[in-house]
Each structure stands twice: as C-alpha cells, then as structure tokens.
Design an enzyme around this catalytic site. Structure first.
Site, PDB file in Angstrom:
ATOM      1  N   SER A 138       0.854  -1.194   0.000  1.00 29.33           N
ATOM      2  CA  SER A 138       0.000   0.000   0.000  1.00 29.33           C
ATOM      3  C   SER A 138       0.883   1.236   0.000  1.00 29.33           C
ATOM      4  O   SER A 138       2.044   1.190   0.437  1.00 29.33           O
ATOM      5  CB  SER A 138      -0.862   0.025   1.263  1.00 29.33           C
ATOM      6  OG  SER A 138      -1.530   1.262   1.396  1.00 29.33           O
ATOM      7  N   TYR A 151      -2.052   0.103  10.889  1.00 33.47           N
ATOM      8  CA  TYR A 151      -2.235  -0.339   9.497  1.00 33.47           C
ATOM      9  C   TYR A 151      -0.989   0.025   8.682  1.00 33.47           C
ATOM     10  O   TYR A 151      -0.455  -0.806   7.939  1.00 33.47           O
ATOM     11  CB  TYR A 151      -3.490   0.290   8.870  1.00 33.47           C
ATOM     12  CG  TYR A 151      -3.654  -0.110   7.419  1.00 33.47           C
ATOM     13  CD1 TYR A 151      -3.985  -1.417   7.077  1.00 33.47           C
ATOM     14  CD2 TYR A 151      -3.442   0.813   6.382  1.00 33.47           C
ATOM     15  CE1 TYR A 151      -4.096  -1.804   5.738  1.00 33.47           C
ATOM     16  CE2 TYR A 151      -3.561   0.428   5.048  1.00 33.47           C
ATOM     17  CZ  TYR A 151      -3.894  -0.881   4.728  1.00 33.47           C
ATOM     18  OH  TYR A 151      -3.995  -1.268   3.407  1.00 33.47           O
TER      19      TYR A 151
HETATM   20  P1  NDP Z   1     -11.572  -5.879   0.384  1.00 33.07           P
HETATM   21  O1  NDP Z   1     -12.063  -5.701   1.790  1.00 33.07           O
HETATM   22  O2  NDP Z   1     -12.520  -5.661  -0.725  1.00 33.07           O
HETATM   23  O3  NDP Z   1     -10.908  -7.325   0.223  1.00 33.07           O
HETATM   24  C1  NDP Z   1     -10.116  -7.891   1.228  1.00 33.07           C
HETATM   25  C2  NDP Z   1      -9.979  -9.381   0.980  1.00 33.07           C
HETATM   26  O4  NDP Z   1      -9.123  -9.921   2.007  1.00 33.07           O
HETATM   27  C3  NDP Z   1     -11.294 -10.117   1.044  1.00 33.07           C
HETATM   28  O5  NDP Z   1     -11.384 -11.060  -0.003  1.00 33.07           O
HETATM   29  C4  NDP Z   1     -11.254 -10.825   2.388  1.00 33.07           C
HETATM   30  O6  NDP Z   1     -11.918 -12.065   2.319  1.00 33.07           O
HETATM   31  C5  NDP Z   1      -9.749 -11.073   2.538  1.00 33.07           C
HETATM   32  N1  NDP Z   1      -9.401 -11.275   3.938  1.00 33.07           N
HETATM   33  C6  NDP Z   1      -9.439 -10.367   4.950  1.00 33.07           C
HETATM   34  N2  NDP Z   1      -9.124 -10.949   6.111  1.00 33.07           N
HETATM   35  C7  NDP Z   1      -8.883 -12.260   5.827  1.00 33.07           C
HETATM   36  C8  NDP Z   1      -8.533 -13.378   6.618  1.00 33.07           C
HETATM   37  N3  NDP Z   1      -8.332 -13.275   7.943  1.00 33.07           N
HETATM   38  N4  NDP Z   1      -8.368 -14.580   6.010  1.00 33.07           N
HETATM   39  C9  NDP Z   1      -8.549 -14.691   4.671  1.00 33.07           C
HETATM   40  N5  NDP Z   1      -8.884 -13.678   3.873  1.00 33.07           N
HETATM   41  C10 NDP Z   1      -9.054 -12.468   4.451  1.00 33.07           C
HETATM   42  O7  NDP Z   1     -10.330  -4.882   0.279  1.00 33.07           O
HETATM   43  P2  NDP Z   1      -9.249  -4.612  -0.904  1.00 33.07           P
HETATM   44  O8  NDP Z   1      -9.524  -5.454  -2.081  1.00 33.07           O
HETATM   45  O9  NDP Z   1      -9.179  -3.167  -1.055  1.00 33.07           O
HETATM   46  O10 NDP Z   1      -7.936  -5.091  -0.149  1.00 33.07           O
HETATM   47  C11 NDP Z   1      -7.045  -6.043  -0.684  1.00 33.07           C
HETATM   48  C12 NDP Z   1      -5.648  -5.687  -0.229  1.00 33.07           C
HETATM   49  O11 NDP Z   1      -5.292  -4.430  -0.757  1.00 33.07           O
HETATM   50  C13 NDP Z   1      -5.465  -5.570   1.278  1.00 33.07           C
HETATM   51  O12 NDP Z   1      -4.229  -6.145   1.630  1.00 33.07           O
HETATM   52  C14 NDP Z   1      -5.447  -4.064   1.510  1.00 33.07           C
HETATM   53  O13 NDP Z   1      -4.702  -3.726   2.661  1.00 33.07           O
HETATM   54  C15 NDP Z   1      -4.744  -3.614   0.255  1.00 33.07           C
HETATM   55  N6  NDP Z   1      -4.934  -2.227  -0.142  1.00 33.07           N
HETATM   56  C16 NDP Z   1      -6.183  -1.689  -0.312  1.00 33.07           C
HETATM   57  C17 NDP Z   1      -6.319  -0.382  -0.720  1.00 33.07           C
HETATM   58  C18 NDP Z   1      -7.630   0.288  -0.861  1.00 33.07           C
HETATM   59  O14 NDP Z   1      -7.698   1.531  -0.795  1.00 33.07           O
HETATM   60  N7  NDP Z   1      -8.715  -0.442  -1.104  1.00 33.07           N
HETATM   61  C19 NDP Z   1      -5.141   0.429  -1.061  1.00 33.07           C
HETATM   62  C20 NDP Z   1      -3.897  -0.223  -0.830  1.00 33.07           C
HETATM   63  C21 NDP Z   1      -3.803  -1.507  -0.421  1.00 33.07           C
HETATM   64  P3  NDP Z   1     -12.917 -12.647   3.440  1.00 33.07           P
HETATM   65  O15 NDP Z   1     -13.528 -11.486   4.167  1.00 33.07           O
HETATM   66  O16 NDP Z   1     -13.915 -13.447   2.651  1.00 33.07           O
HETATM   67  O17 NDP Z   1     -12.053 -13.491   4.288  1.00 33.07           O
HETATM   68  C1  8X3 Z   2      -5.118   1.564   1.675  1.00 36.46           C
HETATM   69  C2  8X3 Z   2      -4.724   2.945   1.271  1.00 36.46           C
HETATM   70  O1  8X3 Z   2      -4.205   5.229   2.214  1.00 36.46           O
HETATM   71  O2  8X3 Z   2      -6.395   4.263   2.686  1.00 36.46           O
HETATM   72  O3  8X3 Z   2      -3.985   0.810   1.927  1.00 36.46           O
HETATM   73  O4  8X3 Z   2      -4.439   3.463   3.801  1.00 36.46           O
HETATM   74  S1  8X3 Z   2      -4.956   4.010   2.560  1.00 36.46           S
END
Ligand code: NDP
Ligand code: 8X3
Length: 252
Positions: A138, A151
């Site tokens: 991220s 985070y």
């Molecule tokens: P979502 O919440 O849409 O997706 C997160 C995914 O992670 C889900 O499929 C969820 O599946 C899975 N997950 C969470 N906890 C667990 C667990 N304990 N075991 C297994 N699976 C898990 O968020 P994003 O798609 O945005 O996030 C994906 C990644 O991108 C993350 O690592 C996030 O930190 C990162 N990210 C996101 C950003 C944003 O602004 N959206 C920006 C930068 C990075 P389920 O709940 O079914 O287990």
């Molecule tokens: C998710 C991006 O800036 O909301 O990793 O933390 S931010």
C-alpha cells in the site's frame, strides 16, 4: 499456468482472479467467505475456459494455511504466480486511543497471514525452479498518515518483507513484486469502519479513486513481462491523490 490468490472474495483479489482467468490462468481462490468463493468460481468458469480451485480458510490460522496448501491436488501445486492480497484495515484511531483487538487483526492478517501463505507456497516454487510472488502492499507502506499507525506499520512490514523475499529467492529464479496502491474503492473502508457505510462512502467522496480493476490491470502487466524482467515495486494512485495526506477533492 496457475495463479494462487488470497482474499479473492471481493475487491482487488476478485478482479485479479477474473483478469488472470481471462489471460488463461487456472485460478486458486481463497478467502473466508465460502459462498462468495463459490459464486466467483461459477462466474469464472462461465466466462473463461479455465479451471478453478476454491480454498476457504482464515489466513491468520497457520495450521489452516498449511493444510490447505498441503491438500491441493498435485496438479494444482504447480503454482506460477502467488498474489498475497488478503488484508484489511480496522479502525482509524490515534495510538493512545487504539483498540488492541483491531491491532491484532491487522498484524495477524496483513503480516503473519502473508508470511504463512508465502512459507507454504515458496518451497513449491523453489522445487519447480520458477515462480512469481506479488505482494499487495500500500501507499501506507511507504508513508504513514494520522491515525493510520498500526495499518501503516503492517504495510511497511509488507514493504520490508517484499525486499527480503526477493533477496532470499533470487537464486531460485523467483520474481518478487510489490504493488502499492493508494485509495481504491472496494470493501476496504466498509471493513475499516466496521460496516458504517456512510463513513466508508465519505472516504471516496469528491474524487475518482482507483478501482479494483485498475489494480488487476497492473497485475496483468507485471505477470506478462518477459521471463528476465522483474518489476520490483509499483506505487499507483488515482490522479487526484498525491500521497497519503494530499488528495485533490472537488469540494476541498
Ligand atoms: P476488500 O475488503 O474488498 O478485500 C479484502 C480481501 O481480504 C477479502 O477477499 C477478504 O476475504 C480477505 N481477507 C481479509 N481478512 C482475511 C482473513 N483473515 N483470512 C482470509 N482472507 C481475508 O479490500 P481490498 O480489495 O481493497 O484489499 C485487498 C488488499 O489491498 C489488502 O491487503 C489491503 O490492505 C490492500 N490495499 C487496499 C487499498 C484500498 O484503498 N482499497 C489500497 C492499498 C492496499 P474474506 O472477508 O472473505 O475473508
Ligand atoms: C489503503 C490505502 O491510504 O487508505 O492501503 O491506507 S490508505
């Protein structure tokens, strides 16, 4: 070609699964919500001539991760690409007001979960002599922001682990890439604000954030490069976002 994607029930993971299936990859999809894995599997199979393996587990449980990988049928163990994507933010508080359960969830999922999955899949890649590990970090792993403390620390850990993994695996011909997105509209903020949809929607108000498909496009790019080319690290934000604290919002 086989891709293994953690956190494929929504957001980036789901889009990456669909995008790589479109590119001809057989896909292994994981996440805790089994019904969503099943419906994604159906969607993929209806649209693309590839096979899908669903593997529901919680990445925080080291034994479940190990069992899930060990129990893959032999043909599914030839994993070409691992996308370590499962992760979350929970809460947005100052450190002194922080919720320790939220901290545990983030550290256990974003850091320890990524390690458990990598520990089980990297040896399979080493045995076959090739592979590509893509860690979803991220922009919060590059800079911190107010109240983002834990985070941001977990994503800084992903940044460090990506560099360390590349050093450890370079002699085995395994590529290691980090993709570090800025704000993207997925379920991320809904999870961070514990189901408060208004608070979540507010995050993306007055600018056009990244979409999950934008990140899937980046994954598609890095996996399709020539064999000798390894993208180490990509920070990608929407046009409106300069860094973690400056976003050009229409209404200020
Ligand atoms: P979502 O919440 O849409 O997706 C997160 C995914 O992670 C889900 O499929 C969820 O599946 C899975 N997950 C969470 N906890 C667990 C667990 N304990 N075991 C297994 N699976 C898990 O968020 P994003 O798609 O945005 O996030 C994906 C990644 O991108 C993350 O690592 C996030 O930190 C990162 N990210 C996101 C950003 C944003 O602004 N959206 C920006 C930068 C990075 P389920 O709940 O079914 O287990
Ligand atoms: C998710 C991006 O800036 O909301 O990793 O933390 S931010």
């Amino acid at each position: 070609m086989i891709v293994y994607i953690t956190g494929a029930t929504s957001g980036f993971g789901k889009s990456i699964a669909l995008k790589l299936a479109k590119n001809g990859y057989h896909v292994i999809i994981t996440g805790r919500r089994e019904k969503l894995l099943q419906s994604l599997a159906e969607e993929i199979k209806q649209n693309y001539p590839v096979e899908v393996w669903t593997s529901p587990y919680d990445v925080r449980d080291a034994n479940s991760v190990k069992t899930a990988v060990n129990n893959l049928p032999d043909k599914w163990k030839h994993i070409d690409v691992l996308v370590n994507n499962a992760g979350l933010a929970v809460g947005l508080n100052s450190l002194q007001e922080g919720n320790i359960d939220d901290w545990e969830r983030m550290i256990d999922t974003n850091v320890k979960g990524l390690l458990y999955v990598s520990r089980n899949i990297a040896p399979l890649m080493i045995e076959q002599g090739h592979g590509h590990i893509i860690n979803i970090g991220s922009i919060a792993g590059k800079e911190v922001y107010p109240n983002g403390n834990v985070y941001c620390a977990t994503k800084h850990a992903v940044d460090a682990l990506t560099k360390a993994m590349r050093m450890d695996m370079v002699k085995h011909g395994i590529k290691v890439t980090q993709i570090a997105p800025g704000a993207a509209e997925t379920e991320f903020s809904l999870v961070r604000f514990k189901g408060d949809k208004q608070a979540a929607d507010n995050v993306y108000k007055d600018f056009i954030p990244l979409s999950a498909d934008d990140i899937a496009d980046v994954v598609e790019y890095v996996v399709n490069l020539p064999k000798h080319v390894c993208v180490n690290d990509i920070v990608v934000t929407c046009l409106a976002q300069a860094n973690t604290t400056i976003t050009n919002k229409k209404n200020g």
